[in-house]
Design a protein around this motif. Structure first.
Motif, PDB file in Angstrom:
ATOM      1  N   ASN A  58       0.759  -1.283  -0.061  1.00  0.00           N
ATOM      2  CA  ASN A  58       0.098  -0.064   0.104  1.00  0.00           C
ATOM      3  C   ASN A  58       0.666   1.016   0.292  1.00  0.00           C
ATOM      4  N   ASN A  59       2.252   1.306  -0.369  1.00  0.00           N
ATOM      5  CA  ASN A  59       2.983   2.408  -0.410  1.00  0.00           C
ATOM      6  C   ASN A  59       3.236   3.153   1.001  1.00  0.00           C
ATOM      7  N   VAL A  60       2.875   2.628   2.020  1.00  0.00           N
ATOM      8  CA  VAL A  60       2.866   3.386   3.324  1.00  0.00           C
ATOM      9  C   VAL A  60       4.052   2.701   4.308  1.00  0.00           C
ATOM     10  N   VAL A  61       4.292   3.227   5.268  1.00  0.00           N
ATOM     11  CA  VAL A  61       5.316   2.735   6.350  1.00  0.00           C
ATOM     12  C   VAL A  61       4.616   2.429   7.546  1.00  0.00           C
ATOM     13  N   LEU A  62       5.062   1.457   8.216  1.00  0.00           N
ATOM     14  CA  LEU A  62       4.468   0.749   9.502  1.00  0.00           C
ATOM     15  C   LEU A  62       5.685   1.050  10.486  1.00  0.00           C
ATOM     16  N   ILE A 107       9.664  12.986   7.451  1.00  0.00           N
ATOM     17  CA  ILE A 107      10.640  13.051   6.322  1.00  0.00           C
ATOM     18  C   ILE A 107      10.340  11.608   5.162  1.00  0.00           C
ATOM     19  N   MET A 108      10.039  10.673   5.894  1.00  0.00           N
ATOM     20  CA  MET A 108       9.748   9.382   5.258  1.00  0.00           C
ATOM     21  C   MET A 108       8.688   9.641   4.250  1.00  0.00           C
ATOM     22  N   ILE A 109       7.579  10.525   4.765  1.00  0.00           N
ATOM     23  CA  ILE A 109       6.575  10.631   3.636  1.00  0.00           C
ATOM     24  C   ILE A 109       6.815  11.658   2.704  1.00  0.00           C
ATOM     25  N   ARG A 161       9.344   7.051   1.045  1.00  0.00           N
ATOM     26  CA  ARG A 161       9.837   5.846   1.678  1.00  0.00           C
ATOM     27  C   ARG A 161       9.015   4.768   1.760  1.00  0.00           C
ATOM     28  N   THR A 162       9.506   3.344   1.791  1.00  0.00           N
ATOM     29  CA  THR A 162       8.597   2.348   1.880  1.00  0.00           C
ATOM     30  C   THR A 162       8.991   1.667   3.300  1.00  0.00           C
ATOM     31  N   GLU A 163      10.045   2.163   3.823  1.00  0.00           N
ATOM     32  CA  GLU A 163      10.364   1.546   5.202  1.00  0.00           C
ATOM     33  C   GLU A 163      11.376   2.412   6.083  1.00  0.00           C
ATOM     34  N   CYS A 164      11.101   2.304   7.297  1.00  0.00           N
ATOM     35  CA  CYS A 164      11.867   3.108   8.225  1.00  0.00           C
ATOM     36  C   CYS A 164      13.293   2.689   8.375  1.00  0.00           C
ATOM     37  N   THR A 165      13.935   3.483   8.139  1.00  0.00           N
ATOM     38  CA  THR A 165      15.583   3.254   8.074  1.00  0.00           C
ATOM     39  C   THR A 165      16.301   3.421   9.575  1.00  0.00           C
ATOM     40  N   ARG A 166      15.645   3.808  10.503  1.00  0.00           N
ATOM     41  CA  ARG A 166      15.995   3.875  11.850  1.00  0.00           C
ATOM     42  C   ARG A 166      15.833   2.476  12.648  1.00  0.00           C
ATOM     43  N   LEU A 167      14.744   1.872  12.305  1.00  0.00           N
ATOM     44  CA  LEU A 167      14.462   0.452  12.796  1.00  0.00           C
ATOM     45  C   LEU A 167      13.989  -0.351  11.453  1.00  0.00           C
ATOM     46  N   PHE A 168      14.950  -0.980  10.737  1.00  0.00           N
ATOM     47  CA  PHE A 168      14.618  -1.831   9.421  1.00  0.00           C
ATOM     48  C   PHE A 168      13.559  -2.744  10.037  1.00  0.00           C
ATOM     49  N   TYR A 169      12.789  -3.120   8.897  1.00  0.00           N
ATOM     50  CA  TYR A 169      11.842  -4.460   8.803  1.00  0.00           C
ATOM     51  C   TYR A 169      12.476  -5.512   9.419  1.00  0.00           C
ATOM     52  N   ASP A 170      13.670  -5.917   8.988  1.00  0.00           N
ATOM     53  CA  ASP A 170      14.366  -7.217   9.281  1.00  0.00           C
ATOM     54  C   ASP A 170      14.910  -7.182  10.700  1.00  0.00           C
ATOM     55  N   GLU A 171      15.260  -5.955  11.064  1.00  0.00           N
ATOM     56  CA  GLU A 171      15.579  -5.747  12.612  1.00  0.00           C
ATOM     57  C   GLU A 171      14.424  -5.846  13.568  1.00  0.00           C
TER      58      GLU A 171
END
Length: 302
Positions: A108-112, A271-273, A277-287
């Motif tokens: 959905n091109n958003v960030v969680l 800034i992400m919006i 961006r499609t992912e938070c770079t302060r806490l990556f999805y894989d982290e």
């Protein structure tokens, strides 16, 4: 938009205003409660169902502060309506479900975003950069002590321990070898204390956590050439101290810090919006997934 009136406090509202945002709507399962909060804080819309916030075209970001049992369900609904979502951590207790939620966000091109304030603080990010740049030599140990009772109103075990697991992963990485727990209960069988160990190839992390017992909040990072200490509420701090071998005095690193840290998360989200961006770079999805896998192991063994 905010899901659950429990999220609205003076400190929270102040953080939103400082970030340059406004609360467009608030929802509660009780319309009367939502209306009462909206009147107190000048929120334009009050809803008696959560779905009304998800579908409101004037709402871009939804903050979900509900019980853990319903959190993942509400997150998924908001994401599917194209809303950016902030939610308390953990988002769910299933790493499989978490991977699914991140995939829904991407589709959905958003960030969680997890409300893990620690990773948005300049002091902590500088700390991570410095210890990864050999400030105290080879890392040997990360020790996190945290009390559930030192959060306003107390905090459940899963939500409290996530702060410490996150810190360990950001400092020592995702490739841990073994996780063990040593939970202690009182005479009534209620949890009161645990000393969790997370083993890496050349380092060891320990997490001391408790409730109704005297756990002294502190983070200590030990390396082959010194140590770094963050006393007191290290998950919400603006400074740390380094004791380097061969140096006579401690060095204190201080950074501008205001409020409860939530404003920095909101600023980063803006800034992400802006940058789509499609992912938070302060806490990556894989982290985040690794964090939850460690939590799953702790809960299984505990």
């Amino acid at each position: 938009g905010i899901i659950s009136v429990a999220a609205i406090t003076e400190r929270f509202l102040h953080a939103i205003i400082e970030a340059g945002d406004t609360i467009e709507a608030i929802a509660s399962r009780s319309l009367e409660k939502a209306q009462a909060k909206a009147e107190v804080y000048g929120v334009r819309k009050a809803y008696g169902t959560y779905e009304q916030v998800y579908t409101d075209p004037d709402v871009d970001i939804v903050y979900i502060k509900t019980s853990l049992s319903k959190r993942a369900e509400y997150i998924e609904r908001a994401l599917k309506q194209g809303k950016y979502v902030i939610s308390d951590s953990p988002l769910t207790l299933s790493s499989e479900k978490l991977r699914y939620l991140f995939e829904v966000a991407r589709e959905n091109n958003v960030v969680l975003i997890e409300r893990m304030t620690l990773v948005y603080l300049r002091a902590f990010n500088q700390l991570v950069w410095l210890v990864h740049s050999n400030l105290v030599g080879d890392l040997v140990s990360v020790k996190c002590a945290i009390s559930q009772d030192d959060f306003e109103g107390g905090k459940p075990f899963n939500e409290t321990v996530c702060n410490a697991i996150c810190a360990v992963i950001k400092i020592l990485g995702k490739n841990c070898l073994e996780v063990n727990t040593n939970a202690v209960t009182d005479r009534q069988g209620k949890f009161v204390y645990d000393m969790i160990t997370i083993k890496y190839e050349n380092a060891l992390a320990t997490i001391e956590i408790g409730t109704t017992v005297d756990v002294e909040d502190e983070m200590v990072i030990i390396g082959s050439n010194g140590r770094v200490t963050i006393p007191n509420d290290w998950w919400n701090t603006g400074y740390f101290e380094a004791n380097i071998s061969g140096r006579e005095f401690l060095k204190r690193y201080s950074f501008n810090f205001d409020g409860n840290g939530f404003r920095y998360l909101l600023q980063e989200l803006m800034i992400m919006i802006r940058d789509k961006r499609t992912e938070c770079t302060r806490l990556f999805y894989d982290e985040s997934v690794k964090l939850l896998e460690v939590l799953e192991t702790i809960n299984q063994k505990g």
